[in-house]
Design an enzyme around this catalytic site. Structure first.
Site, PDB file in Angstrom:
ATOM      1  N   ALA A   1       0.824  -1.209   0.000  1.00 55.51           N
ATOM      2  CA  ALA A   1       0.000   0.000   0.000  1.00 55.51           C
ATOM      3  C   ALA A   1       0.863   1.267   0.000  1.00 55.51           C
ATOM      4  O   ALA A   1       2.096   1.201   0.049  1.00 55.51           O
ATOM      5  CB  ALA A   1      -0.926  -0.015   1.205  1.00 55.51           C
ATOM      6  N   HIS A   2       0.197   2.402  -0.045  1.00 51.71           N
ATOM      7  CA  HIS A   2       0.854   3.709  -0.164  1.00 51.71           C
ATOM      8  C   HIS A   2       1.845   3.981   0.969  1.00 51.71           C
ATOM      9  O   HIS A   2       1.583   3.653   2.123  1.00 51.71           O
ATOM     10  CB  HIS A   2      -0.204   4.807  -0.185  1.00 51.71           C
ATOM     11  CG  HIS A   2      -1.021   4.880   1.065  1.00 51.71           C
ATOM     12  ND1 HIS A   2      -0.635   5.600   2.157  1.00 51.71           N
ATOM     13  CD2 HIS A   2      -2.177   4.278   1.401  1.00 51.71           C
ATOM     14  CE1 HIS A   2      -1.543   5.470   3.104  1.00 51.71           C
ATOM     15  NE2 HIS A   2      -2.488   4.664   2.677  1.00 51.71           N
ATOM     16  N   ASN A   3       2.970   4.562   0.593  1.00 56.92           N
ATOM     17  CA  ASN A   3       3.969   5.040   1.557  1.00 56.92           C
ATOM     18  C   ASN A   3       4.630   3.942   2.385  1.00 56.92           C
ATOM     19  O   ASN A   3       5.231   4.220   3.419  1.00 56.92           O
ATOM     20  CB  ASN A   3       3.365   6.097   2.497  1.00 56.92           C
ATOM     21  CG  ASN A   3       2.915   7.330   1.740  1.00 56.92           C
ATOM     22  OD1 ASN A   3       1.737   7.465   1.394  1.00 56.92           O
ATOM     23  ND2 ASN A   3       3.843   8.196   1.428  1.00 56.92           N
TER      24      ASN A   3
ATOM     25  N   THR B   1       1.811   2.839   4.905  1.00 54.57           N
ATOM     26  CA  THR B   1       2.783   3.534   5.751  1.00 54.57           C
ATOM     27  C   THR B   1       3.555   2.593   6.669  1.00 54.57           C
ATOM     28  O   THR B   1       4.160   3.027   7.635  1.00 54.57           O
ATOM     29  CB  THR B   1       2.089   4.652   6.571  1.00 54.57           C
ATOM     30  OG1 THR B   1       1.175   5.360   5.711  1.00 54.57           O
ATOM     31  CG2 THR B   1       3.073   5.679   7.068  1.00 54.57           C
TER      32      THR B   1
END
Lengths: 346, 346, 346
Positions: free
Chosen positions: A241-243, A261
């Site tokens: 997922a993102h980051n 994250t």
């Protein structure tokens, strides 16, 4: 491509026994060897196949003493398995180098800066301001978004999709159908229960020597980057997922999922279908068994199993106890009855 | 695209402090700000970066009192985060609107009815009798089957595949590699142990404002429809089987799997890798923690965890007890021995 | 395509009641029937819909006694459901047979040997030395690697990617986005903690009558083959690793993951999200419930649940006990206190 036994022997510093002019154009397992192929014998338990194989050439260890006559041409080397692996690498390298040129129809924006000896397959699409390094191979039906950079020697197999602004390092391999840089999953709840999309403007960075499996998806950062560090290897159907960040040389088996994250350290090994919560930190050298679910930070070197994840050995012992739970329920009921009885008799 | 600080301030009803003629062409995080970018400061714990950032323009809250000199041009607004989000939306909207026109080579059947200002990328394929609304963006290498309808303003990222007869509502977003309308998994056993395929003739309906993640798969109904209701958001690598229904504004994280004919209510939230059995009904406002496995109907508002799924808080307590099971095994054995001893002494 | 009621009745050996000249061009559920469609009534609980449906033609069982007047044309057959399924098969077969010819632009190497009546969609790519059987349908944007063989009557839906040297049997169906033959996940650790890729030179063999779901990935053998045996059915988003084997007529639900070199027997049934360790052997007729995780060999006919997998019924009982663990912790603590007290009183 066809190779002569004597040429192979020369390349490997090996010693020929039999006809050096025999040619091979493929490899085989010694137990399934066919004429025109090269096999190897490293594991002594397969030795009987040496005397029956139809492979034309067999690599063997120099110290092997033959017990029967062999019809194949033999090449004696110090380590037959290593020699075979070296030949394979050479062969695949040679084969890959044959793929050069721009097939048509393909789409490459006029602003693209492309290096030497690249391959661009038909129906591939390269958007504005993309930079492609030397020897990059982009197979058919790939999509490369705007401002993407692809480092030297990287290979994108058919149908890879890379969104705008992503960075692929040198010598990366991305397998068919993988999606790099899709939107992170970010939505702000509104008063009526519906959601407003939060713009996802970050990117994905694959550092050098990264391998990404087929149909794996890696979301871009909401802002900033999702980073797969140097030498990390991701199997098929993984979700990052993102980051998130995956550390150097960490190895993730198929269908692992990592929420937003989360940072994963170096040299980790995750089994298949592992799930990680968002916003946590996993140390270096962490090992997670298949299907493990992790909700909290994990320290360097821990080995975990289960959902929620606990120490591997403890989890195995607890699982044995779990299997015996129905009996334990009875035992406890018996104990309660007995203790009540003892008490009542006083 | 480049924007002047004074124009941004005007758009946001903000107040300029510093050089209004400075231009920016990108955004950045305040802690990583580079010249030519716009950043924002909303969270007070990042305030120190305001005095060191190299970002050219920073959005700040009107009520912030500066403690040092700032080199960036400041734009003071009521809510810096909201203002930043509004700018991003505007920017992405503008960028998306630049994508207009039919790239070649692409394939569009003569019978297709296409609205205004659509984008059709190269190597995209649009079959017979497809209807495409205004402002639809179809990226390269998408496939649109026969009789499909795509509503106004929807975006299909590269390589999306939509089977015949499916319906995509207005303002939907479908990410790269997603497959909409593949055959449901239906087979009738034959006497010899083999299977006969059951024809799958239904479709998939995505209502308005639905977002579908990368490489997610949604099977068509065997007959009738698989329906993703208005405003639902599905992350990457999710599987939705034939004849399922996902309710309004429900949010499913990555790698969730839903078996056939299961109905999910409104405003649900599922963590990653959740699995749902077929032919069950999940109420409204249900929350399922990551990796939860659900075999039975779930009532409105329940919060569940584990496989089989149980109440979230109970599951946490039971998990702690699970970890202590090996000790409990010893405790029970000790109790049995003691009780036997007490009994024998009587 | 449009069909007359009397022609349908003749094909089904059915008996017409009503207007035999009525035409239909689609099918519907009886409860949602629209004019111009054909529906069927098999389940008595839907009988009321027979008297209200707007479907133009309805198939009913010969022995059904009508309780009211029916406006649709009826076709009476021995088994309405079977008759309906037979019609669907015929319809889909006819529709599929209409797909013939080579669309442009597509890419087919001059060395390809293609059979009769094949369909090759636009933007599909067929590499050197590929052999394509009669009646094969290759939808747009598929990629077929070098030396691949595709048997008669097989269908590859849009965007399927098949790597070099793979073999697809007769009458197979591969759904959109599936990847066949991607590299196995094999890396040799080096002294510095990084990994060296092990060349993956095997292939994938799909035997006859195999169906592969959307976005499923099947890796090639490291050497030798990964084999999906005759009649096996794999749902969407499944991962099959290098050198695995899936036995005849085994059925795997979505998101199952199988690690390398594992052998699965015949006629097995796996629920969704099941995970199998590498290098194990699963017998014939094995059933695994959804999300089950298997680490060891499994014997013929076993039915398992849970991670680690145990007998299905035992697992259900243990799960009930798991739910009561917090109470059991209290019970054992009480017992310990009581027993200590009894002992101290002696």
């Amino acid at each position: 491509m066809e190779f002569k036994a004597s040429d192979i022997a020369a390349f490997l510093n090996g010693e020929i026994e039999g006809d050096g002019k025999v040619k091979v154009n493929n490899v085989s397992k010694i137990e399934e060897g066919e004429p025109g192929t090269l096999a190897f014998l490293a594991n002594p338990k397969y030795e009987t196949y040496l005397y029956t194989t139809e492979a034309s050439v067999v690599l063997i260890n120099r110290n092997l003493e033959l017990k029967q006559k062999v019809s194949a041409t033999l090449i004696k080397v110090d380590d037959a398995y290593q020699a075979f692996a070296a030949l394979l690498d050479l062969y695949l390298q040679a084969k890959s180098n044959l793929k050069v040129g721009i097939e048509q129809p393909s789409f490459m924006d006029a602003s693209v800066a492309a290096g030497k000896d690249i391959y661009l397959g038909a129906f591939a699409y390269v958007s504005k301001n993309v930079i492609i390094g030397n020897n990059v191979k982009i197979y058919p039906q790939c999509f490369i978004g705007e401002n993407v950079t692809i480092g030297e020697g990287s290979v994108l197999f058919p149908g890879v999709k890379i969104y705008d602004n992503c960075v692929v390092g040198n010598n990366c391999i991305v397998h068919a159908g993988a999606v790099i840089g899709s939107d992170g999953f970010g939505f702000a709840p509104k008063k009526d229960g519906s959601y407003k999309k939060i713009a996802q403007i970050g990117n994905v960075i694959l550092e050098d020597d990264v391998e990404i499996g087929a149909n794996t998806t890696i979301d871009c950062g909401t802002m900033g980057s999702t980073i797969i560090r140097k030498g990390a290897k991701l199997d098929n159907l993984i979700q990052i997922a993102h980051n998130c960040e995956v550390g150097d040389n960490s190895v993730l088996a198929a269908q692992v999922g990592v929420a937003g994250t989360t940072k994963i350290g170096k040299n980790c090994k995750f089994g298949g279908q592992v799930g990680l919560n968002g916003h946590i930190t996993i140390g270096d050298n962490v090992q997670l068994a298949g299907q493990t679910g992790v909700s909290n930070n994990v320290k360097d070197g821990e080995i975990l199993l289960g959902t929620p994840a606990i120490d591997f050995k403890l989890a195995l012992r607890a699982s044995i106890a779990f299997k015996n739970l129905p009996q334990m329920v009875k035992d406890v009921a018996w104990l309660q009855k007995e203790v009540e009885e003892i008490k009542s008799k006083k």
